[in-house]
Design a protein around this motif. Structure first.
Motif: not given
Length: 420
Positions: A84-91, A93-95, A113-116, A262-264
């Motif tokens: 899910g790294l791609e989705g976290m990067m997308i979050l 960018t937007w936030f 950072i908070i969004g990811g 670790a995941v957060i």
């Protein structure tokens, strides 16, 4: 890490320490690689191959990939696969863009950072608490991030001055650093196109010219991650969760807690990479601007064998390949055919030395084809130039697959108390 050698039956296996590269040897390898680049530049005439602008652009493209890779490293060292790294990067960018254009770029970085991290928290809940398949959870986050940001853009950016449903208003730039005097001197030296010396000046010049403060922070996160994970008790306990969670629990480690952390952190680093894309790389949020960099960051992490140093090299390689199409385009990528052909000749000699004759023959044959391709053409089709970063990703993963050593229990479900 150790390896075992063959011994007679009944005898205890002999463990032999695996050789590690010393600092002088690493510097020698880097110098040899730079000399090879210089040779290719002189032969091909692609003088922009190691220019200050090329190196600076490659660094800017490598940072988001490296941050995503660092995020993957944190999660997977704790035993959680993070597709899910791609989705976290997308979050991120937007936030980052949403907060950045309203309250300034550094606020945008923090909110990105908070969004990811929120994406990482969701992944941790699904994989650690509910034991959802890690791949399924990661893919779900990627899909969710695309849909959520598209929905949010419709009633935030679309109503903001200078924005639309697919992009944000312009974000103020973060301060850039250029070392006066040194930067100009290195640029002048690089422009002389001398063998090796100009290439070294180009590389050093790219590291001291128009360097964003956020780039400096991102670069420092690589040694910081190494220190935290390999030189502290916290890092030892976290890594133990990825090597043997049951044994770690028996020694009093709260496996759930360390996996969550670790995941957060993984999501936060990916979010930082996304914020970097929106605030530093482009100065604006655009739908789809991550362009698969989360996946490429994962590939860089695998190429680096789940180690920060190797990950940084992988990110640099992918960033450099991506920058080739932006500066010089087809000419630079065409020169890389020559570089790849020469590298395969070196691999041929090494495989021959190791007495792996059929592998050596394959390397020599492919090298001959590349030499012929380079000699018979003057440029490459634009489609090949655009695909170069992704082709490089596939080649690197294919060639490095034999030496990989992932954490032992990565991706395996764990339930508290299962070792009792």
């Amino acid at each position: 890490m150790t390896t075992t050698t063959a011994v007679p039956a009944g005898a205890a296996p002999i463990k032999r320490a695996r050789r590690t590269l010393s600092v002088p040897m690493i510097l020698l390898i880097i110098a040899g690689g730079l000399a090879l680049f210089s040779l290719v530049r002189v032969i091909s005439g692609a003088n922009d191959l190691t220019s200050v602008g090329q190196v600076s652009g490659a660094l800017q493209l490598a940072v988001p990939i490296g941050l995503a890779g660092l995020g993957g490293l944190w999660a997977e060292r704790a035993g959680v696969i993070n597709i899910g790294l791609e989705g976290m990067m997308i979050l991120g960018t937007w936030f980052g863009a949403w907060a950045g254009y309203q309250w300034g770029p550094w606020t945008g970085v923090a909110v990105g950072i908070i969004g990811g991290a929120l994406g990482g928290l969701l992944h941790a809940i699904m994989t650690v608490t509910f034991n959802v398949n890690h791949i399924v959870s990661g893919v779900a986050i990627n899909i969710l991030a695309v849909g959520a940001t598209r929905y949010l853009s419709d009633f935030t950016f679309a109503e903001a001055p200078g924005g639309s449903s697919k992009q944000s208003p312009r974000i103020d730039a973060i301060t850039e650093i250029t070392i006066p005097g040194l930067s100009d001197a290195l640029a002048d030296l690089q422009a002389k196109h001398w063998f090796f010396v100009s290439d070294l000046a180009g590389v050093l010049g790219g590291l001291v010219t128009n360097l964003s403060l956020l780039t400096v922070i991102a670069l420092l996160l690589v040694p910081a991650t190494w220190w935290v994970l390999w030189r502290t008790g916290f890092g030892l306990r976290l890594r133990s969760c990825g090597e043997n969670a049951v044994a770690a629990e028996s020694l009093g480690v709260n496996v759930y807690k360390y996996k969550y952390i670790a995941v957060i952190v993984s999501g936060a680093l990916a979010g930082l990479g996304g914020a970097f894309l929106a605030i530093v790389s482009t100065g604006i949020y655009q739908e789809g601007q991550t362009g698969g960099r989360g996946y490429i960051g994962l590939a860089a992490m695998i190429f680096g064998n789940w180690m920060p140093g190797g990950l940084a090299l992988g990110a640099g390689l992918f960033g450099f390949t991506d920058s080739l199409k932006l500066r010089g385009g087809a000419e630079n990528v065409h020169a890389m055919l020559l570089l790849l052909a020469i590298l395969l000749v070196l691999v041929f000699a090494w495989q021959l030395y190791k007495r792996k004759h059929w592998q050596a023959g394959i390397c020599l044959g492919v090298s001959g084809l590349l030499f012929a391709w380079y000699g018979l053409t003057d440029a490459l089709p634009s489609q090949f130039v655009d695909a170069a970063p992704y082709v490089t990703t596939l080649l690197v993963l294919a060639l490095s697959a034999q030496r990989l050593r992932p954490p032992k229990v990565i991706g395996q479900p764990y339930k508290k108390g299962q070792g009792k």
